[in-house]
Design an enzyme around this catalytic site. Structure first.
Site, PDB file in Angstrom:
ATOM      1  N   SER A 136      37.326  37.445  44.646  1.00  0.00           N
ATOM      2  CA  SER A 136      38.414  37.318  43.674  1.00  0.00           C
ATOM      3  C   SER A 136      38.159  38.067  42.369  1.00  0.00           C
ATOM      4  O   SER A 136      39.100  38.337  41.622  1.00  0.00           O
ATOM      5  CB  SER A 136      38.692  35.840  43.375  1.00  0.00           C
ATOM      6  OG  SER A 136      37.622  35.255  42.671  1.00  0.00           O
TER       7      SER A 136
ATOM      8  N   LYS B 102      36.368  32.831  36.931  1.00  0.00           N
ATOM      9  CA  LYS B 102      37.513  33.712  36.716  1.00  0.00           C
ATOM     10  C   LYS B 102      37.409  34.331  35.330  1.00  0.00           C
ATOM     11  O   LYS B 102      36.570  33.956  34.517  1.00  0.00           O
ATOM     12  CB  LYS B 102      38.835  32.936  36.813  1.00  0.00           C
ATOM     13  CG  LYS B 102      39.064  32.183  38.113  1.00  0.00           C
ATOM     14  CD  LYS B 102      39.344  33.082  39.294  1.00  0.00           C
ATOM     15  CE  LYS B 102      39.544  32.260  40.566  1.00  0.00           C
ATOM     16  NZ  LYS B 102      39.723  33.137  41.757  1.00  0.00           N
TER      17      LYS B 102
END
Length: 242
Positions: free
Chosen positions: A36, A98
């Site tokens: 990701s 993230k």
């Protein structure tokens, strides 16, 4: 109990105490297991997370002891562009990582694959087209861009398409005390754009900021422009994370 056994147990207690103090107050090692955040972080990278970057609460401590409470001491707010590690109880207490895109009070929106923060488009510059085999053995094609956030932080992203599932969204308004997180691999990241899954991340769930890769077990056969010598991804060793 013999003296030798007693000494051995004391050594174990000392080692455990040192580990607990180091991983709570100092740094935590973390292994990247998903794509990701490609191309910033690759599957197999081992990184160090600075625990004191955002202060401390129970989520800073291994095993999340509830008696410590959620209140954060010595809190320093994340900056836009930080790579943040956090732990969400409503997502099985997984350690997740993230990039911080939206700060409290910001608006965030995606339009035709382009990121808008507070109503302004975030500039991006094309770097190259990338054809590679991902960590699951699937062939992928992406365009690599350099994106410049409003505070001047530059980082690279992958875009497979500008018409993906969350490439056109409504307007997100980041609540007070929360952050909007996104992956750099924009079409392969479950992040704050999915409000029914991750959503906005409360500051109490922050664990720390990713600073550096120490070493990597990245698969050199993926075909990316990463320095590998004799199958060892030396280009991922001791790399400062931006």
């Amino acid at each position: 109990m013999t003296t030798q056994i007693r000494r051995f147990l004391m050594d174990l207690v000392t080692i455990f105490a040192f580990w607990l103090i180091f991983t709570t107050a100092g740094w935590q090692s973390f292994n990247i297991v998903s794509g990701s955040l490609e191309p910033t972080l690759e599957v197999g990278d081992r990184i160090m997370v600075r625990k004191f970057a955002y202060g401390y609460n129970r989520f800073s401590v291994p095993f999340n002891p509830k008696f410590l409470g959620d209140h954060r001491i010595f809190f320093t707010a994340p900056k836009r562009g930080d790579i943040a590690l956090f732990r969400l109880p409503y997502m099985q207490n997984e350690d997740l990582i993230k990039r911080v895109i939206g700060l409290p009070g910001d608006t965030v929106q995606m339009k035709q694959g382009r990121l808008y923060i507070n109503g302004k488009i975030v500039p991006r510059t094309k770097i190259r087209d990338v054809n590679y085999t991902d960590y699951q053995g699937m062939p992928q094609h992406a365009t690599e861009y350099e994106e410049t956030l409003p505070n001047g932080v530059k980082h690279r992203i992958y875009e497979r398409t500008d018409e993906g599932e969350v490439d056109n969204t409504g307007l997100y308004v980041v609540p007070a005390g929360h952050y909007f997180m996104m992956g750099d691999n924009r079409d392969d990241s479950l992040d704050s754009r999915f409000l029914s899954h991750m959503g906005y991340v409360d500051q109490k769930y922050l664990v720390g900021r990713a600073d550096i890769t120490t070493f990597s077990l990245y698969d050199c056969d993926q075909g990316k422009a990463i320095s590998c010598s004799a199958g060892i991804p030396l280009g991922r060793f001791f790399k400062v994370i931006h």
